[in-house]
Design a protein around this motif. Structure first.
Motif, mmCIF file in Angstrom:
data_model
loop_
_atom_site.group_PDB
_atom_site.id
_atom_site.type_symbol
_atom_site.label_atom_id
_atom_site.label_comp_id
_atom_site.label_asym_id
_atom_site.label_seq_id
_atom_site.Cartn_x
_atom_site.Cartn_y
_atom_site.Cartn_z
ATOM 1 N N PHE A 17 0.795 5.964 -17.379
ATOM 2 C CA PHE A 17 0.939 5.898 -15.927
ATOM 3 C C PHE A 17 -0.344 5.440 -15.257
ATOM 4 O O PHE A 17 -0.337 4.656 -14.321
ATOM 5 C CB PHE A 17 1.300 7.277 -15.361
ATOM 6 C CG PHE A 17 2.711 7.672 -15.612
ATOM 7 C CD1 PHE A 17 3.664 6.730 -15.970
ATOM 8 C CD2 PHE A 17 3.110 8.993 -15.485
ATOM 9 C CE1 PHE A 17 4.982 7.097 -16.194
ATOM 10 C CE2 PHE A 17 4.422 9.361 -15.716
ATOM 11 C CZ PHE A 17 5.355 8.417 -16.075
ATOM 12 N N SER A 76 2.665 1.743 -3.276
ATOM 13 C CA SER A 76 1.785 2.280 -4.296
ATOM 14 C C SER A 76 1.582 3.779 -4.107
ATOM 15 O O SER A 76 1.621 4.563 -5.055
ATOM 16 C CB SER A 76 0.460 1.527 -4.245
ATOM 17 O OG SER A 76 -0.599 2.382 -4.532
ATOM 18 N N TRP A 120 -7.317 -1.053 0.123
ATOM 19 C CA TRP A 120 -6.595 0.073 -0.498
ATOM 20 C C TRP A 120 -6.507 -0.104 -1.994
ATOM 21 O O TRP A 120 -6.513 0.851 -2.754
ATOM 22 C CB TRP A 120 -5.205 0.245 0.124
ATOM 23 C CG TRP A 120 -4.212 -0.851 -0.162
ATOM 24 C CD1 TRP A 120 -3.909 -1.899 0.639
ATOM 25 C CD2 TRP A 120 -3.375 -0.993 -1.331
ATOM 26 N NE1 TRP A 120 -2.954 -2.697 0.055
ATOM 27 C CE2 TRP A 120 -2.605 -2.162 -1.154
ATOM 28 C CE3 TRP A 120 -3.210 -0.257 -2.511
ATOM 29 C CZ2 TRP A 120 -1.680 -2.598 -2.104
ATOM 30 C CZ3 TRP A 120 -2.287 -0.703 -3.453
ATOM 31 C CH2 TRP A 120 -1.537 -1.871 -3.245
ATOM 32 N N TRP A 144 -3.168 1.064 -13.370
ATOM 33 C CA TRP A 144 -3.573 0.952 -11.965
ATOM 34 C C TRP A 144 -5.078 0.887 -11.783
ATOM 35 O O TRP A 144 -5.568 0.798 -10.667
ATOM 36 C CB TRP A 144 -3.028 2.148 -11.165
ATOM 37 C CG TRP A 144 -1.554 2.243 -11.278
ATOM 38 C CD1 TRP A 144 -0.842 2.982 -12.181
ATOM 39 C CD2 TRP A 144 -0.583 1.548 -10.488
ATOM 40 N NE1 TRP A 144 0.496 2.789 -12.005
ATOM 41 C CE2 TRP A 144 0.688 1.922 -10.972
ATOM 42 C CE3 TRP A 144 -0.669 0.662 -9.410
ATOM 43 C CZ2 TRP A 144 1.861 1.429 -10.411
ATOM 44 C CZ3 TRP A 144 0.503 0.182 -8.868
ATOM 45 C CH2 TRP A 144 1.747 0.562 -9.370
ATOM 46 N N GLY A 203 0.822 -1.200 0.000
ATOM 47 C CA GLY A 203 0.000 0.000 0.000
ATOM 48 C C GLY A 203 0.860 1.255 0.000
ATOM 49 O O GLY A 203 0.658 2.168 -0.803
ATOM 50 N N MET A 241 -7.698 2.426 -4.736
ATOM 51 C CA MET A 241 -6.757 2.859 -5.766
ATOM 52 C C MET A 241 -7.393 2.708 -7.155
ATOM 53 O O MET A 241 -7.294 3.613 -7.986
ATOM 54 C CB MET A 241 -5.497 2.018 -5.684
ATOM 55 C CG MET A 241 -4.469 2.349 -6.742
ATOM 56 S SD MET A 241 -3.025 1.294 -6.630
ATOM 57 C CE MET A 241 -3.628 -0.232 -7.324
ATOM 58 N N LEU A 280 5.141 9.595 -9.609
ATOM 59 C CA LEU A 280 4.677 9.713 -10.992
ATOM 60 C C LEU A 280 4.053 11.087 -11.251
ATOM 61 O O LEU A 280 4.233 11.660 -12.331
ATOM 62 C CB LEU A 280 3.665 8.604 -11.305
ATOM 63 C CG LEU A 280 4.252 7.195 -11.367
ATOM 64 C CD1 LEU A 280 3.162 6.168 -11.664
ATOM 65 C CD2 LEU A 280 5.345 7.099 -12.412
ATOM 66 N N TYR A 310 7.582 16.808 -16.606
ATOM 67 C CA TYR A 310 7.599 16.616 -18.059
ATOM 68 C C TYR A 310 6.907 17.788 -18.766
ATOM 69 O O TYR A 310 7.406 18.303 -19.768
ATOM 70 C CB TYR A 310 6.917 15.288 -18.394
ATOM 71 C CG TYR A 310 7.016 14.875 -19.845
ATOM 72 C CD1 TYR A 310 8.248 14.742 -20.467
ATOM 73 C CD2 TYR A 310 5.867 14.612 -20.580
ATOM 74 C CE1 TYR A 310 8.342 14.356 -21.794
ATOM 75 C CE2 TYR A 310 5.946 14.221 -21.905
ATOM 76 C CZ TYR A 310 7.184 14.093 -22.513
ATOM 77 O OH TYR A 310 7.253 13.706 -23.827
ATOM 78 N N LEU A 336 5.341 13.639 -14.022
ATOM 79 C CA LEU A 336 4.499 14.118 -15.109
ATOM 80 C C LEU A 336 4.494 15.648 -15.179
ATOM 81 O O LEU A 336 4.606 16.239 -16.248
ATOM 82 C CB LEU A 336 3.085 13.577 -14.931
ATOM 83 C CG LEU A 336 2.296 13.333 -16.208
ATOM 84 C CD1 LEU A 336 3.059 12.413 -17.138
ATOM 85 C CD2 LEU A 336 0.953 12.719 -15.881
ATOM 86 N N PHE A 390 -7.772 5.962 -9.502
ATOM 87 C CA PHE A 390 -7.078 6.033 -10.786
ATOM 88 C C PHE A 390 -8.064 6.055 -11.955
ATOM 89 O O PHE A 390 -7.787 6.657 -12.993
ATOM 90 C CB PHE A 390 -6.078 4.887 -10.931
ATOM 91 C CG PHE A 390 -4.736 5.218 -10.348
ATOM 92 C CD1 PHE A 390 -3.744 5.789 -11.133
ATOM 93 C CD2 PHE A 390 -4.480 4.993 -9.006
ATOM 94 C CE1 PHE A 390 -2.511 6.127 -10.587
ATOM 95 C CE2 PHE A 390 -3.249 5.332 -8.458
ATOM 96 C CZ PHE A 390 -2.264 5.889 -9.244
ATOM 97 N N TRP A 406 1.901 9.904 -21.896
ATOM 98 C CA TRP A 406 2.500 9.449 -20.634
ATOM 99 C C TRP A 406 1.464 9.373 -19.524
ATOM 100 O O TRP A 406 1.512 8.487 -18.675
ATOM 101 C CB TRP A 406 3.677 10.336 -20.244
ATOM 102 C CG TRP A 406 4.856 10.084 -21.139
ATOM 103 C CD1 TRP A 406 5.417 10.960 -22.032
ATOM 104 C CD2 TRP A 406 5.582 8.853 -21.280
ATOM 105 N NE1 TRP A 406 6.444 10.350 -22.718
ATOM 106 C CE2 TRP A 406 6.576 9.063 -22.274
ATOM 107 C CE3 TRP A 406 5.500 7.611 -20.674
ATOM 108 C CZ2 TRP A 406 7.473 8.063 -22.661
ATOM 109 C CZ3 TRP A 406 6.393 6.618 -21.065
ATOM 110 C CH2 TRP A 406 7.364 6.845 -22.047
ATOM 111 N N GLY A 407 0.527 10.312 -19.565
ATOM 112 C CA GLY A 407 -0.539 10.271 -18.570
ATOM 113 C C GLY A 407 -1.299 8.949 -18.659
ATOM 114 O O GLY A 407 -1.521 8.257 -17.654
#
Ligand code: HEM
Lengths: 71, 488
Positions: free
Chosen positions: B262, A11, B280, B266, A8, B284, A18, A25, A22, B288, B258-259
């Protein structure tokens, strides 16, 4: 801490990483264009001018941006 | 200017995959219409004995439309536009030409194996991964050959930068390779037991919750890397090329890329909300999924803005109509999906008809529209003939758009009705409805969906006819059209 908790947290921190990456970038894209190092928009012409004998938008060395439709 | 003036792009392999896309599209959608009709009129289950039942045909439908129709479309468009954006011809490399043809031959064998084995009832029972282990091995070979083609063409390119579409094709290649391998880890029982049972049978190397997680990691990302990524690759090439307008913002296309990479990986656990996977992870998946709106809309809006100042083309060119509607449907389904992934909404939506409704506004409105318009755009260039009939294309557009709208609206109503009835309780907390009550209420909506199927297939037959006529008997072109595809 057991493995599930570890997963967890891993993650969570991965996500933060990330997100930073981003945003970094985006900043990189706009900054290198502002400084004149790169012109990303010219790559759009690769699709428009795609004859086999048309000049590549970017061949071995840096070329200046091609005008679309130029043959 | 290059010195080699006689050099031309070689579309042999692109043409071959165009034929399979048309063929599998037709078969897959006919089966879709049949199973849709079976839901409304159950007697239709008994037309062909065991081979005609819903349970046999449903996986056949999904596999044929995904791995037959969509993947053929992906290969066909890649072998067409890959050459063009790299400014290199397949004819320049005997090796790549051989690999391309070999890939096609093995692909056809694989597809036949898939259809036959699924009809016979061989199945791993994992959704979108039903093929048994011998076919999985063949799939790996076909996929690796495609990889050799991609990177081989890149290796001999004249255009140094890779156009954004290629990024997406590469992502499709890598993503599917990784997910497919992990999800299909299986032990052939015949070999492992020293000769017991069927040679075709295998068991997954995962079990229980792990199996579910790996399965939906794959399942959802099949949507990502087969139904989204290569289709975005198509629209990034075909819309600008057909309209003569460069992508509105190339930077935004890079960023969305890229977005998407990524975030998508998930989101799969939104298929497992309220199940035994860790909390979790469910959260998640929901979070996401919602974030996924951003990169998805990034691409879609970029495409719509590409048409800025050129909206008149929408009325003049039916191909532009197809593509603009495709990106609009992409926006619809990438908004709808995240809504369904919110836990409280999912409590109603899960297991209901709202889910296939959502699936099909994406696949019919976005995926199939984009593949058909890509193939339409390619036809005059590949066969050096104008598109056979603009009128037919216009008619097809309206018939199929009507079909999509009928499909998803009927399934919205059906799904939400179903979800509400399943959970309805009276003042004492007893369930108010039994299952058969919901089935009775849903009958009209299933009938509407079957009608939608008939309409969509009709449109697809028009597409196939128009393509075949274009290939064989349309007026010949003396010069390759630069932007807008000529049509009679
Ligand atoms: C004439 C057009 C089509 C019709 C009438 C149709 C009909 C159906 C039906 C009745 C189902 C089963 C739903 C259920 O189990 O309740 C289904 C599932 C599915 N179809 Fe289609 N279909 C069509 C075209 C397509 C196309 C072109 C694609 C993809 C390119 C596609 C992808 C899928 C997928 C992925 C599922 C599984 C959905 C899930 O598991 O929730 N379909 N379709």
């Amino acid at each position: 801490m057991d493995i599930r908790n570890l997963q967890g947290y891993a993650s969570f921190f991965m996500t933060i990483f990330l997100v930073i990456f981003l945003y970094g970038y985006i900043i990189h894209l706009y900054r290198s264009e502002k400084k004149g190092e790169k012109d990303y928009e010219k790559y759009g012409n690769i699709a428009l001018d795609d004859e086999i004998d048309s000049t590549p938008v970017e061949s071995g060395s840096e070329h200046q941006s091609e005008k679309r439709g130029a043959k | 200017m290059q010195s080699n003036a006689a050099l031309e792009y070689d579309y042999t392999v692109a043409k071959l995959f165009t034929y399979t896309a048309i063929l599998f599209g037709l078969i897959g959608m006919l089966i879709g219409t049949l199973i849709a009709s079976q839901m409304a009129f159950p007697e239709l289950n008994y037309l062909f004995g065991e081979y005609g039942t819903f349970s046999r045909l449903r996986p056949l439908h999904t596999n044929v439309v995904i791995f037959g129709f969509t993947v053929s479309g992906v290969f066909a468009t890649f072998y067409y536009l890959g050459q063009r954006v790299l400014k290199v011809s397949m004819a320049e490399s005997k090796f790549l030409m051989f690999i391309g043809k070999l890939q096609f031959v093995l692909y056809v064998i694989l597809a036949l194996g898939m259809v036959v084995s699924l009809l016979m009832g061989y199945s791993t029972s994992k959704e979108y991964a039903q093929m048994e282990w011998p076919l999985d091995l063949l799939t790996v070979v076909v996929w690796v050959l495609w990889g050799i083609s991609i990177f081989g063409l890149i290796g001999i390119r004249r255009e140094k930068s890779l156009y954004i579409s290629l990024w997406y094709y590469i992502a499709c290649f890598l993503g599917v390779a990784m997910l497919y391998l992990f999800n299909n880890m299986e032990v052939p029982t015949y070999l492992a037991s020293g000769g017991l049972g069927s040679i075709m049978h295998s068991v997954s190397m995962y079990s229980g919750t792990n199996d579910a997680l790996v399965q939906w990691w794959w399942g959802h990302n099949a949507v990502a890397f087969v139904f989204t990524v290569p289709i975005v690759a198509m629209i990034y090439y075909f819309l600008p090329k057909e309209s003569g307008q460069a992508i509105y913002s190339y930077k935004l296309s890079l960023l969305s890329f890229w977005g998407l990479m990524f975030v998508y990986l998930w989101a799969g656990s939104h298929h497992l909300l309220y199940s035994t996977v860790p909390d979790w992870m469910q959260t998640m998946g929901s979070v996401f999924s919602v974030v996924l709106i951003l990169p998805s809309w990034g691409s879609a809006i970029n495409m719509l803005l590409t048409m800025k100042g050129e909206w008149n083309q929408l009325t003049e060119n039916p191909l532009i109509k197809f593509m603009v509607l495709a990106s609009t449907f992409y926006m619809l389904s990438t908004l709808e999906g995240p809504i369904q992934a919110i836990k409280s909404v999912n409590a109603i939506a899960h297991f209901t008809d709202w889910i296939p409704g959502h699936v099909h506004d994406g696949v019919l409105g976005w995926v199939a529209f984009m593949i058909m318009s890509g193939l339409f755009h390619m036809a005059p260039r590949m066969y050096k003939r104008e598109i056979y009939s603009k009128k037919l294309m216009e008619a097809q557009f309206w018939i199929q758009t009507t079909a999509v709208v009928l499909y998803f609206t009927s399934m919205w109503i059906a799904g939400i009705t179903q979800g509400m009835m399943w959970r309805a309780v009276d003042e004492y907390g007893n369930l108010m409805y039994s299952f058969i009550d919901t089935v009775a209420v849903l009958h009209p909506y299933y009938a509407i969906r079957a009608l939608a199927g008939v309409l969509y297939v009709t449109g697809f037959v028009m597409f196939a006819y128009n393509m075949i006529k274009t290939m064989s008997s349309s007026r010949e072109l003396t010069e390759e059209p630069q932007f807008r595809s000529p049509m009679a």
